[in-house]
Design a protein around this motif. Structure first.
Motif, PDB file in Angstrom:
ATOM      1  N   LEU A  73       0.825  -1.207   0.000  1.00  0.00           N
ATOM      2  CA  LEU A  73       0.000   0.000   0.000  1.00  0.00           C
ATOM      3  C   LEU A  73       0.858   1.255   0.000  1.00  0.00           C
ATOM      4  O   LEU A  73       1.953   1.272   0.569  1.00  0.00           O
ATOM      5  CB  LEU A  73      -0.917   0.006   1.230  1.00  0.00           C
ATOM      6  N   ASP A  74       0.354   2.302  -0.618  1.00  0.00           N
ATOM      7  CA  ASP A  74       1.047   3.592  -0.591  1.00  0.00           C
ATOM      8  C   ASP A  74       1.176   4.050   0.854  1.00  0.00           C
ATOM      9  O   ASP A  74       0.229   3.951   1.636  1.00  0.00           O
ATOM     10  CB  ASP A  74       0.268   4.653  -1.378  1.00  0.00           C
ATOM     11  N   ALA A  75       2.331   4.569   1.210  1.00  0.00           N
ATOM     12  CA  ALA A  75       2.601   5.052   2.570  1.00  0.00           C
ATOM     13  C   ALA A  75       2.286   3.987   3.616  1.00  0.00           C
ATOM     14  O   ALA A  75       1.792   4.290   4.705  1.00  0.00           O
ATOM     15  CB  ALA A  75       1.795   6.326   2.856  1.00  0.00           C
ATOM     16  N   ALA A  76       2.585   2.726   3.272  1.00  0.00           N
ATOM     17  CA  ALA A  76       2.252   1.621   4.170  1.00  0.00           C
ATOM     18  C   ALA A  76       2.883   1.779   5.546  1.00  0.00           C
ATOM     19  O   ALA A  76       2.296   1.405   6.554  1.00  0.00           O
ATOM     20  CB  ALA A  76       2.685   0.290   3.547  1.00  0.00           C
ATOM     21  N   SER A  77       4.084   2.359   5.590  1.00  0.00           N
ATOM     22  CA  SER A  77       4.769   2.506   6.878  1.00  0.00           C
ATOM     23  C   SER A  77       4.037   3.464   7.810  1.00  0.00           C
ATOM     24  O   SER A  77       4.273   3.470   9.013  1.00  0.00           O
ATOM     25  CB  SER A  77       6.207   2.980   6.666  1.00  0.00           C
ATOM     26  N   ALA A  78       3.140   4.275   7.246  1.00  0.00           N
ATOM     27  CA  ALA A  78       2.387   5.224   8.067  1.00  0.00           C
ATOM     28  C   ALA A  78       1.138   4.592   8.674  1.00  0.00           C
ATOM     29  O   ALA A  78       0.474   5.201   9.516  1.00  0.00           O
ATOM     30  CB  ALA A  78       1.987   6.439   7.244  1.00  0.00           C
ATOM     31  N   TYR A  79       0.808   3.378   8.261  1.00  0.00           N
ATOM     32  CA  TYR A  79      -0.359   2.702   8.831  1.00  0.00           C
ATOM     33  C   TYR A  79      -0.073   2.351  10.285  1.00  0.00           C
ATOM     34  O   TYR A  79       1.061   2.057  10.656  1.00  0.00           O
ATOM     35  CB  TYR A  79      -0.692   1.437   8.041  1.00  0.00           C
ATOM     36  N   SER A  80      -1.123   2.372  11.108  1.00  0.00           N
ATOM     37  CA  SER A  80      -0.945   2.105  12.534  1.00  0.00           C
ATOM     38  C   SER A  80      -2.214   1.492  13.110  1.00  0.00           C
ATOM     39  O   SER A  80      -3.193   1.250  12.382  1.00  0.00           O
ATOM     40  CB  SER A  80      -0.644   3.419  13.273  1.00  0.00           C
ATOM     41  N   GLY A  81      -2.217   1.296  14.410  1.00  0.00           N
ATOM     42  CA  GLY A  81      -3.385   0.755  15.086  1.00  0.00           C
ATOM     43  C   GLY A  81      -4.610   1.618  14.919  1.00  0.00           C
ATOM     44  O   GLY A  81      -5.740   1.142  15.017  1.00  0.00           O
ATOM     45  N   HIS A  82      -4.411   2.902  14.638  1.00  0.00           N
ATOM     46  CA  HIS A  82      -5.534   3.818  14.478  1.00  0.00           C
ATOM     47  C   HIS A  82      -6.113   3.776  13.065  1.00  0.00           C
ATOM     48  O   HIS A  82      -7.210   4.290  12.830  1.00  0.00           O
ATOM     49  CB  HIS A  82      -5.085   5.246  14.810  1.00  0.00           C
ATOM     50  N   SER A  83      -5.412   3.174  12.131  1.00  0.00           N
ATOM     51  CA  SER A  83      -5.835   3.180  10.735  1.00  0.00           C
ATOM     52  C   SER A  83      -7.163   2.462  10.519  1.00  0.00           C
ATOM     53  O   SER A  83      -7.979   2.882   9.693  1.00  0.00           O
ATOM     54  CB  SER A  83      -4.760   2.553   9.850  1.00  0.00           C
ATOM     55  N   LEU A  84      -7.404   1.372  11.248  1.00  0.00           N
ATOM     56  CA  LEU A  84      -8.668   0.657  11.099  1.00  0.00           C
ATOM     57  C   LEU A  84      -9.831   1.532  11.549  1.00  0.00           C
ATOM     58  O   LEU A  84     -10.886   1.568  10.913  1.00  0.00           O
ATOM     59  CB  LEU A  84      -8.660  -0.639  11.922  1.00  0.00           C
ATOM     60  N   ARG A  85      -9.629   2.253  12.639  1.00  0.00           N
ATOM     61  CA  ARG A  85     -10.672   3.112  13.202  1.00  0.00           C
ATOM     62  C   ARG A  85     -10.991   4.274  12.260  1.00  0.00           C
ATOM     63  O   ARG A  85     -12.146   4.550  11.960  1.00  0.00           O
ATOM     64  CB  ARG A  85     -10.208   3.612  14.570  1.00  0.00           C
ATOM     65  N   ARG A  86      -9.959   4.937  11.806  1.00  0.00           N
ATOM     66  CA  ARG A  86     -10.171   6.052  10.876  1.00  0.00           C
ATOM     67  C   ARG A  86     -10.742   5.544   9.555  1.00  0.00           C
ATOM     68  O   ARG A  86     -11.620   6.179   8.955  1.00  0.00           O
ATOM     69  CB  ARG A  86      -8.863   6.793  10.639  1.00  0.00           C
ATOM     70  N   GLY A  87     -10.246   4.418   9.094  1.00  0.00           N
ATOM     71  CA  GLY A  87     -10.746   3.846   7.845  1.00  0.00           C
ATOM     72  C   GLY A  87     -12.220   3.508   7.922  1.00  0.00           C
ATOM     73  O   GLY A  87     -12.980   3.757   6.976  1.00  0.00           O
ATOM     74  N   PHE A  88     -12.643   2.941   9.060  1.00  0.00           N
ATOM     75  CA  PHE A  88     -14.069   2.658   9.240  1.00  0.00           C
ATOM     76  C   PHE A  88     -14.890   3.939   9.136  1.00  0.00           C
ATOM     77  O   PHE A  88     -15.901   3.992   8.432  1.00  0.00           O
ATOM     78  CB  PHE A  88     -14.321   1.995  10.604  1.00  0.00           C
ATOM     79  N   ALA A  89     -14.463   4.989   9.834  1.00  0.00           N
ATOM     80  CA  ALA A  89     -15.222   6.238   9.866  1.00  0.00           C
ATOM     81  C   ALA A  89     -15.359   6.844   8.479  1.00  0.00           C
ATOM     82  O   ALA A  89     -16.443   7.259   8.066  1.00  0.00           O
ATOM     83  CB  ALA A  89     -14.559   7.237  10.817  1.00  0.00           C
ATOM     84  N   THR A  90     -14.274   6.883   7.732  1.00  0.00           N
ATOM     85  CA  THR A  90     -14.325   7.519   6.422  1.00  0.00           C
ATOM     86  C   THR A  90     -15.113   6.684   5.412  1.00  0.00           C
ATOM     87  O   THR A  90     -15.886   7.221   4.616  1.00  0.00           O
ATOM     88  CB  THR A  90     -12.911   7.814   5.884  1.00  0.00           C
ATOM     89  N   GLU A  91     -14.965   5.359   5.476  1.00  0.00           N
ATOM     90  CA  GLU A  91     -15.710   4.518   4.531  1.00  0.00           C
ATOM     91  C   GLU A  91     -17.194   4.475   4.863  1.00  0.00           C
ATOM     92  O   GLU A  91     -18.042   4.418   3.966  1.00  0.00           O
ATOM     93  CB  GLU A  91     -15.117   3.110   4.487  1.00  0.00           C
ATOM     94  N   ALA A  92     -17.530   4.503   6.153  1.00  0.00           N
ATOM     95  CA  ALA A  92     -18.945   4.543   6.544  1.00  0.00           C
ATOM     96  C   ALA A  92     -19.581   5.847   6.067  1.00  0.00           C
ATOM     97  O   ALA A  92     -20.725   5.861   5.597  1.00  0.00           O
ATOM     98  CB  ALA A  92     -19.085   4.400   8.053  1.00  0.00           C
ATOM     99  N   ARG A  93     -18.839   6.955   6.170  1.00  0.00           N
ATOM    100  CA  ARG A  93     -19.350   8.239   5.687  1.00  0.00           C
ATOM    101  C   ARG A  93     -19.503   8.201   4.173  1.00  0.00           C
ATOM    102  O   ARG A  93     -20.505   8.680   3.621  1.00  0.00           O
ATOM    103  CB  ARG A  93     -18.392   9.363   6.094  1.00  0.00           C
ATOM    104  N   ARG A  94     -18.525   7.631   3.495  1.00  0.00           N
ATOM    105  CA  ARG A  94     -18.586   7.542   2.035  1.00  0.00           C
ATOM    106  C   ARG A  94     -19.799   6.726   1.586  1.00  0.00           C
ATOM    107  O   ARG A  94     -20.370   6.948   0.526  1.00  0.00           O
ATOM    108  CB  ARG A  94     -17.289   6.918   1.497  1.00  0.00           C
ATOM    109  N   ALA A  95     -20.192   5.755   2.438  1.00  0.00           N
ATOM    110  CA  ALA A  95     -21.360   4.917   2.133  1.00  0.00           C
ATOM    111  C   ALA A  95     -22.675   5.621   2.454  1.00  0.00           C
ATOM    112  O   ALA A  95     -23.749   5.060   2.232  1.00  0.00           O
ATOM    113  CB  ALA A  95     -21.266   3.596   2.912  1.00  0.00           C
ATOM    114  N   GLY A  96     -22.586   6.855   3.007  1.00  0.00           N
ATOM    115  CA  GLY A  96     -23.779   7.649   3.227  1.00  0.00           C
ATOM    116  C   GLY A  96     -24.335   7.665   4.637  1.00  0.00           C
ATOM    117  O   GLY A  96     -25.409   8.210   4.883  1.00  0.00           O
TER     118      GLY A  96
END
Length: 202
Positions: A140-163
């Protein structure tokens, strides 16, 4: 990320469950590590997960989060959890910590030199390592920047994108109503999907 994991091995099954369930819950890494088998209540619609304690739960009342069946078997949180439980049962484990340490030989066990809890529970730091390692393996791009918080932030942004609205997203993931951090995640999505220039005739 889950496609990089070898689920013929115990560690692959565990790591897939950490990623899928962590994302589906919008969980903090400490919440993922703290899950016990007894916190799962399967039903016809999916599974209820009891988060016993979280950063914003000062009274330690806990909260229940419903996870429905997914459409993709590989990333379905319900089937992923069932596979993880079945694997643990094959190793004689039927209660206690859901996500456990696995040694270099692929066996359940404690950390080297006796560090960590006696039940072999992984730590929040281990969740962080699993995420970073899998992101790197996936290229993944910038894979080294992924962390334990990435799943949480990813959920929030994808849930918003889904409406989904901010209140529903926040309550699912355990953010306080009106949390400015969550609002920032929403803005990251909204400035693209609900841009103020949309429909103005440019």
């Amino acid at each position: 990320m889950v496609d990089t994991l070898d689920t013929s091995k115990l560690a692959g099954v565990r790591d897939r469950a950490v990623l899928v369930v962590g994302f589906a819950l919008g969980a903090r890494r400490s919440e993922i590590a703290a899950l016990d088998m007894e916190d799962l209540d399967f039903n016809a619609d999916g599974v209820e997960v009891f988060i016993r304690r979280s950063k914003t739960d000062k009274d330690a009342a806990g909260r229940k989060v419903h996870l429905p069946y997914g459409t993709n078997a590989v990333t379905c949180p319900v089937r992923t959890l069932r596979a993880s439980l079945a694997e643990l049962e094959e190793h004689g484990v039927t209660s206690g910590a859901l996500f456990r340490r696995i040694d270099k030989h692929g066996q359940l066990g404690r950390a080297p030199h006796g560090r960590g809890s006696a039940d072999g529970r992984i730590t929040g730091q281990a969740v962080d390592i699993i995420i970073k390692r899998t992101a790197l393996a996936a290229g993944l791009d910038a894979a080294s920047a992924y962390s334990g918080h990435s799943l949480r932030r990813g959920f929030a942004t994808e849930a918003r994108r889904a409406g989904h609205d901010q209140i529903r997203i926040g309550r699912h993931g355990g953010w306080k109503d009106g949390c400015p951090t969550l609002a920032g995640y929403m803005e990251d999505v909204d400035r693209v999907t609900s841009n103020a220039l949309t429909g103005v005739g440019l």
